[in-house]
Design a protein around this motif. Structure first.
Motif, mmCIF file in Angstrom:
data_model
loop_
_atom_site.group_PDB
_atom_site.id
_atom_site.type_symbol
_atom_site.label_atom_id
_atom_site.label_comp_id
_atom_site.label_asym_id
_atom_site.label_seq_id
_atom_site.Cartn_x
_atom_site.Cartn_y
_atom_site.Cartn_z
ATOM 1 N N ASP A 149 0.835 -1.109 -0.015
ATOM 2 C CA ASP A 149 0.008 0.072 0.007
ATOM 3 C C ASP A 149 0.857 1.133 0.024
ATOM 4 O O ASP A 149 2.180 1.165 0.201
ATOM 5 N N PHE A 150 0.385 2.462 -0.138
ATOM 6 C CA PHE A 150 0.960 3.711 -0.191
ATOM 7 C C PHE A 150 0.108 4.572 0.723
ATOM 8 O O PHE A 150 -1.012 4.348 0.849
ATOM 9 N N VAL A 151 0.845 5.811 1.294
ATOM 10 C CA VAL A 151 0.339 6.469 2.417
ATOM 11 C C VAL A 151 0.446 7.787 2.005
ATOM 12 O O VAL A 151 1.733 8.203 1.911
ATOM 13 N N ILE A 152 -0.456 8.859 1.969
ATOM 14 C CA ILE A 152 -0.484 10.087 1.782
ATOM 15 C C ILE A 152 -0.101 10.702 3.360
ATOM 16 O O ILE A 152 -1.141 10.606 3.961
ATOM 17 N N GLY A 170 6.845 13.552 -0.817
ATOM 18 C CA GLY A 170 6.434 12.433 -1.794
ATOM 19 C C GLY A 170 5.232 11.587 -0.808
ATOM 20 O O GLY A 170 5.035 11.527 0.300
ATOM 21 N N ILE A 171 4.928 10.675 -1.713
ATOM 22 C CA ILE A 171 3.967 9.590 -0.965
ATOM 23 C C ILE A 171 4.636 8.455 -0.565
ATOM 24 O O ILE A 171 5.671 7.738 -1.267
ATOM 25 N N GLU A 172 4.592 7.816 0.617
ATOM 26 C CA GLU A 172 5.436 6.840 1.187
ATOM 27 C C GLU A 172 4.772 5.259 1.098
ATOM 28 O O GLU A 172 3.516 5.190 1.104
ATOM 29 N N THR A 195 -3.998 9.238 4.409
ATOM 30 C CA THR A 195 -4.789 8.577 3.301
ATOM 31 C C THR A 195 -4.193 7.325 2.833
ATOM 32 O O THR A 195 -3.065 7.567 2.382
ATOM 33 N N LEU A 196 -4.880 6.333 2.737
ATOM 34 C CA LEU A 196 -4.300 4.900 2.558
ATOM 35 C C LEU A 196 -4.669 4.597 1.330
ATOM 36 O O LEU A 196 -6.030 4.643 0.810
ATOM 37 N N VAL A 206 -5.683 15.284 -4.756
ATOM 38 C CA VAL A 206 -4.460 14.706 -5.328
ATOM 39 C C VAL A 206 -4.762 13.758 -6.477
ATOM 40 O O VAL A 206 -3.872 13.390 -7.114
ATOM 41 N N ARG A 207 -5.843 13.196 -6.476
ATOM 42 C CA ARG A 207 -6.423 11.999 -7.360
ATOM 43 C C ARG A 207 -5.973 12.646 -8.986
ATOM 44 O O ARG A 207 -5.888 11.685 -9.712
#
Length: 417
Positions: A62-65, A73-75, A88-89, A133-134
């Motif tokens: 997964d990635f996390v904002i 950046g996004i982790e 945000t997941l 962000v989308r």
């Protein structure tokens, strides 16, 4: 190379589901290490744990904002656990083989610059909302190309990261050497052949036989608490030195942006800082950095210190640089810890108790000689540290540029003809 520019909502879906934290490890996005267990962080973000606290269920890849994604950046997440609803997941909806490529793409300057446009709020209230962000885009190459780019970046960044680790360790060793030089000089002197005696003080050990051992307070003329004052009003404004202005590596005051507070002439009486004053941290600190740091005020700017700081004026015949170094040696030996009182999660230093601790008192000439020696030695080390830090910054910039080039189609991996 054919690369398609796609919106993030064509690559990820937001995980809106929230479940009880019970049985899940709380995870936190870190700009350096990605998503990690919150328990592993030295400085733990405060979470409002309460009965029924709910989190987003995260799984590997997964990635996390995060609250700082606009700058870093996004982790990527490689763990199973719970993510605070403050973040945000995101879960990929593309082939999982793209994940390695996405790890690089979402930390590239190309994506970060887009995220910065959508941030809302200020400071700790910053937010990045998925419904905005989308619409950010990333360049998504065909899967074989993405795998090839990922392989190349894995190799290249691994080499850079290894070099960064070595340089970071080198800085740590230099700082350890700096501290050892200070402690040795202020407790043993500069003459290796001088007769020694047992000081009877654990942190001092053996000291030159002709040195006196007295209490820190006997080196001081006064120790006065600072003042926070009122909000600036354009009339009574004066610079106020805070603990945040302490440059701990150099043991001096170095405010990046001076803080102004309104303090009347009457309130300033006896509180104005003078070059050569020592500043003692009285409130703040934490588990790994306890309250009680001392730094030297070596500026001519008209200023006072905040209510979390005490101003120490040294007694006649005391070299301010030597005593700054000796206080630091005591701090490194954690002499200050015995004088810390914990209240409401904040450490407060009982400066009367702390200044009652024992220290060495060389002659005035020896104090100056030791301070001169340490000034020269620490300056050499600090210069080397600064050069190494500069090289680290250049390596990081190169790493970022390499990733950005790779994920924006500017890196040609075709073999030369």
């Amino acid at each position: 190379m054919t690369i398609s520019s796609v919106r993030l909502d064509r690559v990820f879906r937001e995980i809106k589901e929230l479940v009880p934290i019970d049985g899940l490890e709380l995870l936190t996005p870190s700009t350096v290490h990605g998503v990690v267990p919150q328990s592993s962080l030295d400085s733990k973000p405060q979470q409002a744990f309460r009965e029924g606290y709910r989190v987003a269920p995260a799984q590997p890849n997964d990635f996390v904002i995060s609250l700082s994604s606009h700058a870093h950046g996004i982790e990527w997440c490689g763990l199973t656990g719970g993510i605070s609803p403050d973040y945000t997941l995101l879960r990929p909806i593309v082939d999982t083989q793209y994940v390695r490529y996405l790890k690089y793409a979402l930390k590239s300057q190309y994506v970060i610059s887009q995220l910065g446009v959508f941030k809302t709020g200020v400071r700790m209230g910053l937010r990045l909302q998925w419904n905005k962000v989308r619409y950010c885009t990333i360049d998504l190459p065909p899967l074989p190309t993405a795998v090839e780019l990922s392989d190349h970046l894995d190799r290249a960044t691994s080499r850079i990261d290894t070099l960064l680790a070595k340089k970071t360790r080198f800085i740590e060793l230099l700082r350890e050497k700096r501290q050892a030089l200070i402690t040795h000089a202020v407790t043993k002197g500069l003459d290796p052949n001088v007769p020694m005696k047992d000081s009877g003080v654990e942190w001092l050990g053996k000291v030159p036989a002709h040195w006196n051992v007295f209490r820190f307070k006997q080196s001081t003329f006064s120790c006065q608490n600072g003042l926070w004052g009122a909000d600036p009003n354009g009339v009574d404004d004066i610079e106020c030195v805070r603990v945040a202005d302490f440059n701990r590596p150099t043991l001096k005051v170095n405010p990046d942006i001076p803080t102004l507070r309104a303090v009347t002439e009457k309130e300033r009486s006896g509180r104005l800082l003078k070059r050569g004053n020592l500043l003692l941290e009285k409130s703040g600190g934490g588990e790994n950095q306890p309250v009680g740091q001392v730094v030297l005020y070596d500026r001519d700017a008209s200023a006072i210190c905040s209510n979390f700081v005490a101003k120490i004026e040294l007694a006649p015949g005391m070299d301010q640089r030597f005593w700054n170094y000796q206080h630091h040696a005591a701090y490194t030996a954690r002499v200050n810890v015995k004088s810390i009182k914990q209240t409401s999660g904040i450490q407060n230093l009982d400066h009367h108790q702390y200044l009652d601790e024992l220290a060495v008192f060389p002659s005035a000439n020896e104090q100056t000689g030791i301070a001169d020696h340490l000034d020269r030695a620490t300056t050499r080390i600090d210069t080397l540290i600064a050069k190494t830090e500069c090289s680290i910054e250049l390596l990081r910039e190169h790493r970022t540029a390499l990733i950005t080039a790779a994920v924006t189609g500017k890196l040609d991996l075709r073999p030369a003809a």
